[in-house]
Design a protein around this motif. Structure first.
Motif, PDB file in Angstrom:
ATOM      1  N   THR A  14     -15.178   2.794   8.597  1.00 21.29           N
ATOM      2  CA  THR A  14     -16.099   2.479   9.696  1.00 21.29           C
ATOM      3  C   THR A  14     -17.546   2.659   9.241  1.00 21.29           C
ATOM      4  N   HIS A  15     -17.810   3.737   8.533  1.00 17.82           N
ATOM      5  CA  HIS A  15     -19.168   3.977   8.015  1.00 17.82           C
ATOM      6  C   HIS A  15     -19.539   2.947   6.952  1.00 17.82           C
ATOM      7  N   PHE A  16     -18.577   2.576   6.136  1.00 19.19           N
ATOM      8  CA  PHE A  16     -18.785   1.562   5.111  1.00 19.19           C
ATOM      9  C   PHE A  16     -19.178   0.239   5.756  1.00 19.19           C
ATOM     10  N   ASP A  17     -18.445  -0.158   6.780  1.00 20.74           N
ATOM     11  CA  ASP A  17     -18.742  -1.399   7.500  1.00 20.74           C
ATOM     12  C   ASP A  17     -20.148  -1.357   8.091  1.00 20.74           C
ATOM     13  N   TRP A  18     -20.502  -0.255   8.707  1.00 20.97           N
ATOM     14  CA  TRP A  18     -21.832  -0.117   9.310  1.00 20.97           C
ATOM     15  C   TRP A  18     -22.910  -0.261   8.235  1.00 20.97           C
ATOM     16  N   ASN A  19     -22.728   0.400   7.101  1.00 23.22           N
ATOM     17  CA  ASN A  19     -23.710   0.318   6.020  1.00 23.22           C
ATOM     18  C   ASN A  19     -23.805  -1.095   5.458  1.00 23.22           C
ATOM     19  N   LEU A  20     -22.681  -1.778   5.339  1.00 20.37           N
ATOM     20  CA  LEU A  20     -22.709  -3.168   4.866  1.00 20.37           C
ATOM     21  C   LEU A  20     -23.498  -4.062   5.820  1.00 20.37           C
ATOM     22  N   GLN A  21     -23.306  -3.867   7.108  1.00 17.61           N
ATOM     23  CA  GLN A  21     -24.048  -4.655   8.097  1.00 17.61           C
ATOM     24  C   GLN A  21     -25.552  -4.394   7.996  1.00 17.61           C
ATOM     25  N   ARG A  22     -25.924  -3.126   7.874  1.00 19.92           N
ATOM     26  CA  ARG A  22     -27.357  -2.788   7.757  1.00 19.92           C
ATOM     27  C   ARG A  22     -27.942  -3.334   6.457  1.00 19.92           C
ATOM     28  N   LEU A  23     -27.192  -3.265   5.362  1.00 20.16           N
ATOM     29  CA  LEU A  23     -27.678  -3.815   4.092  1.00 20.16           C
ATOM     30  C   LEU A  23     -27.890  -5.316   4.226  1.00 20.16           C
ATOM     31  N   ASN A  24     -26.948  -5.997   4.828  1.00 19.88           N
ATOM     32  CA  ASN A  24     -27.073  -7.445   5.019  1.00 19.88           C
ATOM     33  C   ASN A  24     -28.298  -7.782   5.861  1.00 19.88           C
ATOM     34  N   GLU A  25     -28.512  -7.034   6.925  1.00 18.98           N
ATOM     35  CA  GLU A  25     -29.675  -7.280   7.796  1.00 18.98           C
ATOM     36  C   GLU A  25     -30.984  -7.149   7.034  1.00 18.98           C
ATOM     37  N   VAL A  26     -31.125  -6.095   6.250  1.00 16.96           N
ATOM     38  CA  VAL A  26     -32.396  -5.850   5.573  1.00 16.96           C
ATOM     39  C   VAL A  26     -32.604  -6.816   4.404  1.00 16.96           C
ATOM     40  N   ILE A  27     -31.524  -7.273   3.782  1.00 16.03           N
ATOM     41  CA  ILE A  27     -31.657  -8.274   2.718  1.00 16.03           C
ATOM     42  C   ILE A  27     -32.248  -9.557   3.272  1.00 16.03           C
ATOM     43  N   LYS A  28     -31.883  -9.877   4.508  1.00 14.55           N
ATOM     44  CA  LYS A  28     -32.338 -11.126   5.127  1.00 14.55           C
ATOM     45  C   LYS A  28     -33.761 -11.052   5.676  1.00 14.55           C
ATOM     46  N   GLN A  29     -34.359  -9.879   5.667  1.00 19.40           N
ATOM     47  CA  GLN A  29     -35.705  -9.713   6.203  1.00 19.40           C
ATOM     48  C   GLN A  29     -36.758 -10.323   5.280  1.00 19.40           C
ATOM     49  N   GLU A  30     -37.943 -10.430   5.806  1.00 23.55           N
ATOM     50  CA  GLU A  30     -39.108 -10.879   5.051  1.00 23.55           C
ATOM     51  C   GLU A  30     -39.218 -10.062   3.756  1.00 23.55           C
ATOM     52  N   GLN A  31     -39.582 -10.712   2.685  1.00 21.89           N
ATOM     53  CA  GLN A  31     -39.616 -10.051   1.381  1.00 21.89           C
ATOM     54  C   GLN A  31     -40.975  -9.424   1.081  1.00 21.89           C
ATOM     55  N   ASN A  32     -41.290  -8.363   1.793  1.00 23.52           N
ATOM     56  CA  ASN A  32     -42.506  -7.620   1.487  1.00 23.52           C
ATOM     57  C   ASN A  32     -42.112  -6.246   0.957  1.00 23.52           C
ATOM     58  N   ASP A  33     -43.085  -5.472   0.531  1.00 24.13           N
ATOM     59  CA  ASP A  33     -42.791  -4.181  -0.084  1.00 24.13           C
ATOM     60  C   ASP A  33     -41.995  -3.260   0.832  1.00 24.13           C
ATOM     61  N   TYR A  34     -42.317  -3.277   2.130  1.00 29.27           N
ATOM     62  CA  TYR A  34     -41.615  -2.407   3.069  1.00 29.27           C
ATOM     63  C   TYR A  34     -40.122  -2.746   3.110  1.00 29.27           C
ATOM     64  N   PHE A  35     -39.799  -4.024   3.319  1.00 36.18           N
ATOM     65  CA  PHE A  35     -38.399  -4.411   3.446  1.00 36.18           C
ATOM     66  C   PHE A  35     -37.658  -4.346   2.113  1.00 36.18           C
ATOM     67  N   LYS A  36     -38.356  -4.566   1.013  1.00 37.06           N
ATOM     68  CA  LYS A  36     -37.708  -4.400  -0.294  1.00 37.06           C
ATOM     69  C   LYS A  36     -37.331  -2.936  -0.495  1.00 37.06           C
ATOM     70  N   GLY A  37     -38.238  -2.043  -0.131  1.00 37.45           N
ATOM     71  CA  GLY A  37     -37.936  -0.616  -0.223  1.00 37.45           C
ATOM     72  C   GLY A  37     -36.795  -0.230   0.696  1.00 37.45           C
ATOM     73  N   ALA A  38     -36.793  -0.784   1.898  1.00 42.19           N
ATOM     74  CA  ALA A  38     -35.721  -0.498   2.854  1.00 42.19           C
ATOM     75  C   ALA A  38     -34.384  -1.024   2.335  1.00 42.19           C
ATOM     76  N   ALA A  39     -34.400  -2.187   1.701  1.00 41.07           N
ATOM     77  CA  ALA A  39     -33.174  -2.767   1.152  1.00 41.07           C
ATOM     78  C   ALA A  39     -32.623  -1.896   0.025  1.00 41.07           C
ATOM     79  N   LEU A  40     -33.508  -1.398  -0.821  1.00 39.69           N
ATOM     80  CA  LEU A  40     -33.063  -0.527  -1.911  1.00 39.69           C
ATOM     81  C   LEU A  40     -32.489   0.779  -1.366  1.00 39.69           C
ATOM     82  N   GLN A  41     -33.119   1.311  -0.329  1.00 36.41           N
ATOM     83  CA  GLN A  41     -32.604   2.531   0.297  1.00 36.41           C
ATOM     84  C   GLN A  41     -31.233   2.259   0.931  1.00 36.41           C
ATOM     85  N   ARG A  42     -31.100   1.133   1.590  1.00 43.88           N
ATOM     86  CA  ARG A  42     -29.827   0.784   2.215  1.00 43.88           C
ATOM     87  C   ARG A  42     -28.749   0.563   1.151  1.00 43.88           C
ATOM     88  N   PHE A  43     -29.131  -0.034   0.013  1.00 43.29           N
ATOM     89  CA  PHE A  43     -28.189  -0.194  -1.098  1.00 43.29           C
ATOM     90  C   PHE A  43     -27.701   1.172  -1.567  1.00 43.29           C
TER      91      PHE A  43
END
Length: 130
Positions: A14-43
């Motif tokens: 269940t936690h794995f699924d939740w993390n995968l969903q959040r990672l997918n969401e942040v990957i799809k965000q605008e590619q600025n430094d904030y969201f790139k950092g958030a994507a790396l943290q989510r990874f």
């Protein structure tokens, strides 16, 4: 009537699924430094839960999973994960983003979609065997 608590593996899935969903969401965000950092943290979070899930499943089935590399190899050997990426590179990227300062963040960010795809396949396979 007794309540049966879900197994450790089920909770981790269940936690794995939740993390995968959040990672997918942040990957799809605008590619600025904030969201790139958030994507790396989510990874990083997704990788951590991936290892926990693999250890739990491996333990239940008496399979080897002492190191991260061994966990991924066990997943591949058992058909839970496809060999579509270099496991050693995945582990190295995880280690690099945990360093201060983060190293190769831009290069690692470019690989996140492939890592998400591999983790998503793993999740689907583990759901089938759980």
């Amino acid at each position: 009537m007794t309540n049966i608590s879900p197994s450790e593996s089920q909770v981790l899935l269940t936690h794995f699924d939740w993390n995968l969903q959040r990672l997918n969401e942040v990957i799809k965000q605008e590619q600025n430094d904030y969201f790139k950092g958030a994507a790396l943290q989510r990874f990083r979070h997704t990788y951590d839960i991936t290892i926990k899930v693999l250890r739990s499943f491996a333990k239940c089935q008496g399979l080897p999973c002492q190191t991260d590399e061994q966990c991924f190899e066990t997943a591949i050997t058992n058909g839970w994960m496809e060999r579509i990426l270099d496991i050693k590179e995945l582990i190295k990227d995880y280690q690099l983003i945990n360093q201060k300062p983060k190293q190769n963040a831009e290069n690692i960010h470019k690989k996140l979609e492939a890592y998400h795809k591999a983790f998503s396949y793993l999740f689907k396979q583990l759901k089938k065997v759980s």
